[in-house]
Design an enzyme around this catalytic site. Structure first.
Site, PDB file in Angstrom:
ATOM      1  N   PRO A  85       0.823  -1.221   0.000  1.00 47.06           N
ATOM      2  CA  PRO A  85       0.000   0.000   0.000  1.00 47.06           C
ATOM      3  C   PRO A  85       0.854   1.267   0.000  1.00 47.06           C
ATOM      4  O   PRO A  85       0.342   2.359  -0.224  1.00 47.06           O
ATOM      5  CB  PRO A  85      -0.812  -0.119   1.292  1.00 47.06           C
ATOM      6  CG  PRO A  85      -0.088  -1.092   2.143  1.00 47.06           C
ATOM      7  CD  PRO A  85       0.680  -1.997   1.231  1.00 47.06           C
ATOM      8  N   GLU A 111       2.780  -7.381   8.852  1.00 46.61           N
ATOM      9  CA  GLU A 111       3.009  -5.926   8.778  1.00 46.61           C
ATOM     10  C   GLU A 111       3.833  -5.527   7.554  1.00 46.61           C
ATOM     11  O   GLU A 111       4.144  -4.366   7.364  1.00 46.61           O
ATOM     12  CB  GLU A 111       3.712  -5.433  10.047  1.00 46.61           C
ATOM     13  CG  GLU A 111       2.819  -5.406  11.269  1.00 46.61           C
ATOM     14  CD  GLU A 111       1.522  -4.647  11.047  1.00 46.61           C
ATOM     15  OE1 GLU A 111       1.565  -3.524  10.527  1.00 46.61           O
ATOM     16  OE2 GLU A 111       0.471  -5.201  11.394  1.00 46.61           O
ATOM     17  N   ARG A 149      -4.463  -9.719 -20.080  1.00 50.91           N
ATOM     18  CA  ARG A 149      -5.526  -9.492 -21.072  1.00 50.91           C
ATOM     19  C   ARG A 149      -5.072  -8.603 -22.222  1.00 50.91           C
ATOM     20  O   ARG A 149      -5.722  -8.567 -23.266  1.00 50.91           O
ATOM     21  CB  ARG A 149      -6.826  -8.994 -20.430  1.00 50.91           C
ATOM     22  CG  ARG A 149      -6.761  -7.651 -19.786  1.00 50.91           C
ATOM     23  CD  ARG A 149      -7.995  -7.379 -18.951  1.00 50.91           C
ATOM     24  NE  ARG A 149      -9.201  -7.150 -19.747  1.00 50.91           N
ATOM     25  CZ  ARG A 149      -9.457  -6.032 -20.413  1.00 50.91           C
ATOM     26  NH1 ARG A 149      -8.591  -5.032 -20.410  1.00 50.91           N
ATOM     27  NH2 ARG A 149     -10.570  -5.903 -21.096  1.00 50.91           N
ATOM     28  N   ASP A 164     -11.761  -0.023 -24.118  1.00 50.99           N
ATOM     29  CA  ASP A 164     -11.906  -0.168 -22.674  1.00 50.99           C
ATOM     30  C   ASP A 164     -11.845   1.163 -21.956  1.00 50.99           C
ATOM     31  O   ASP A 164     -11.158   2.081 -22.399  1.00 50.99           O
ATOM     32  CB  ASP A 164     -10.758  -1.026 -22.109  1.00 50.99           C
ATOM     33  CG  ASP A 164     -11.033  -2.500 -22.242  1.00 50.99           C
ATOM     34  OD1 ASP A 164     -12.200  -2.865 -22.381  1.00 50.99           O
ATOM     35  OD2 ASP A 164     -10.053  -3.269 -22.191  1.00 50.99           O
TER      36      ASP A 164
HETATM   37  N1  SAH Z   1       1.606  -2.469   7.664  1.00 54.49           N
HETATM   38  C1  SAH Z   1       1.627  -2.333   6.256  1.00 54.49           C
HETATM   39  C2  SAH Z   1       0.434  -3.040   5.609  1.00 54.49           C
HETATM   40  C3  SAH Z   1       0.593  -4.508   5.563  1.00 54.49           C
HETATM   41  S1  SAH Z   1      -0.781  -5.254   4.775  1.00 54.49           S
HETATM   42  C4  SAH Z   1       1.548  -0.867   5.876  1.00 54.49           C
HETATM   43  O1  SAH Z   1       0.895  -0.114   6.585  1.00 54.49           O
HETATM   44  O2  SAH Z   1       2.111  -0.461   4.839  1.00 54.49           O
HETATM   45  C5  SAH Z   1      -0.093  -6.817   4.379  1.00 54.49           C
HETATM   46  C6  SAH Z   1       0.347  -7.006   2.944  1.00 54.49           C
HETATM   47  O3  SAH Z   1      -0.764  -6.835   2.077  1.00 54.49           O
HETATM   48  C7  SAH Z   1       1.395  -6.041   2.458  1.00 54.49           C
HETATM   49  O4  SAH Z   1       2.678  -6.487   2.781  1.00 54.49           O
HETATM   50  C8  SAH Z   1       1.171  -6.018   0.967  1.00 54.49           C
HETATM   51  O5  SAH Z   1       1.884  -7.058   0.299  1.00 54.49           O
HETATM   52  C9  SAH Z   1      -0.330  -6.320   0.825  1.00 54.49           C
HETATM   53  N2  SAH Z   1      -1.138  -5.127   0.530  1.00 54.49           N
HETATM   54  C10 SAH Z   1      -1.984  -4.494   1.378  1.00 54.49           C
HETATM   55  N3  SAH Z   1      -2.592  -3.460   0.793  1.00 54.49           N
HETATM   56  C11 SAH Z   1      -2.138  -3.401  -0.487  1.00 54.49           C
HETATM   57  C12 SAH Z   1      -2.383  -2.520  -1.587  1.00 54.49           C
HETATM   58  N4  SAH Z   1      -3.211  -1.490  -1.496  1.00 54.49           N
HETATM   59  N5  SAH Z   1      -1.733  -2.785  -2.737  1.00 54.49           N
HETATM   60  C13 SAH Z   1      -0.870  -3.806  -2.840  1.00 54.49           C
HETATM   61  N6  SAH Z   1      -0.602  -4.659  -1.829  1.00 54.49           N
HETATM   62  C14 SAH Z   1      -1.215  -4.476  -0.662  1.00 54.49           C
END
Ligand code: SAH
Length: 238
Positions: A85, A111, A149, A164
């Site tokens: 994220p 995490e 795709r 698209d």
């Molecule tokens: N503590 C971290 C979140 C971990 S969530 C933070 O605040 O940045 C656990 C896992 O989910 C992450 O390591 C990632 O691989 C995945 N993940 C969560 N949200 C995501 C998103 N919006 N896009 C891509 N991967 C995501």
């Protein structure tokens, strides 16, 4: 052939949605998927993949040595991505560049991962949107599905791709199919199809699609609309 390598603690989730329909049919012939269970790369007999964060705080962090063990075994050149994220937002306009090289996608859990692994391997962090998932698997599938795709011959109707949503900076126009007039159950209202779509006049039909597409974009996504108008004005100037 485009190779996608995935490192995950939940390999059974794959291919999942990537194994059905056009994407699934192309799997093995037009693109390749190599999924590895990160637990198999643990270095101790308990198969430890995570540990508590230095400095305290909630949750666990995926270990750099385990991830390094995975990537050094499978890496054969290409782009290394950590679904996160905190990453750069993934957009339709990035897809062609993702298709240029093989991908190595790390799916995080808990995490997240020890940042030293990311630094050492020069990993790109990619986010699929401003929300937090429990793991990177669904995010990885999202990225891969939207890329596959666009590989030639994956979709039966290649023309559809050009129309698209987002491919030209606009959302797609409204769609209608038979019956021409539809009356919902227990209802007096009759919903008609715009008559231009039955006119057979290709020029008028494409004008309708364009203006409907602009209207839909303006209403649903003012951010895209502003960008679209700005580009159009810039092109007119030059
Ligand atoms: N503590 C971290 C979140 C971990 S969530 C933070 O605040 O940045 C656990 C896992 O989910 C992450 O390591 C990632 O691989 C995945 N993940 C969560 N949200 C995501 C998103 N919006 N896009 C891509 N991967 C995501």
């Amino acid at each position: 052939m485009w190779n996608v390598n995935v490192g995950t603690l939940f390999p059974d989730l794959f291919p999942g949605p990537l194994g059905v329909s056009c994407i699934g049919k192309a799997l093995g012939s037009l693109w390749h998927l190599n999924v590895r269970d990160l637990r198999n790369y643990a270095l101790d007999k308990h198969k430890t993949v995570d540990d508590t964060p230095f400095g305290g705080g909630p949750g666990m962090v995926m270990k750099a040595d385990v991830l390094d063990n995975w990537l050094s075994e499978v890496y054969n050149g290409g782009r290394i991505i950590y679904m996160s994220p905190r990453g750069k937002l993934f957009k339709q306009q990035h897809i062609n560049s993702f298709l240029e090289k093989d991908l190595y996608i790390l799916c995080g859990r808990y995490e997240g991962v020890d940042c030293r692994f990311l630094k050492h391997w020069n990993v790109e962090e990619v986010s699929i949107g401003d929300y937090v998932l429990c793991g990177g698997e669904i995010a990885a599938m999202t990225l891969v599905e939207s890329c596959v795709r666009l590989i030639p011959n994956v979709l039966k109707n290649a023309e559809s791709v050009a129309h698209d949503s987002l491919s030209n900076g606009l959302l797609e126009h409204d769609q209608y199919t038979k019956p021409y007039s539809w009356v919902p159950k227990n209802c007096e209202i009759e919903y008609n199809t715009p008559c231009v779509l039955k006119s057979g006049n290709h020029r008028r039909i494409s004008e309708w699609k364009k203006s409907n597409s602009e209207k839909v974009t303006q209403e649903a996504r003012s951010d895209l609309w502003i960008e679209y108008v700005r580009k159009k004005e810039k092109n007119a100037d030059s």
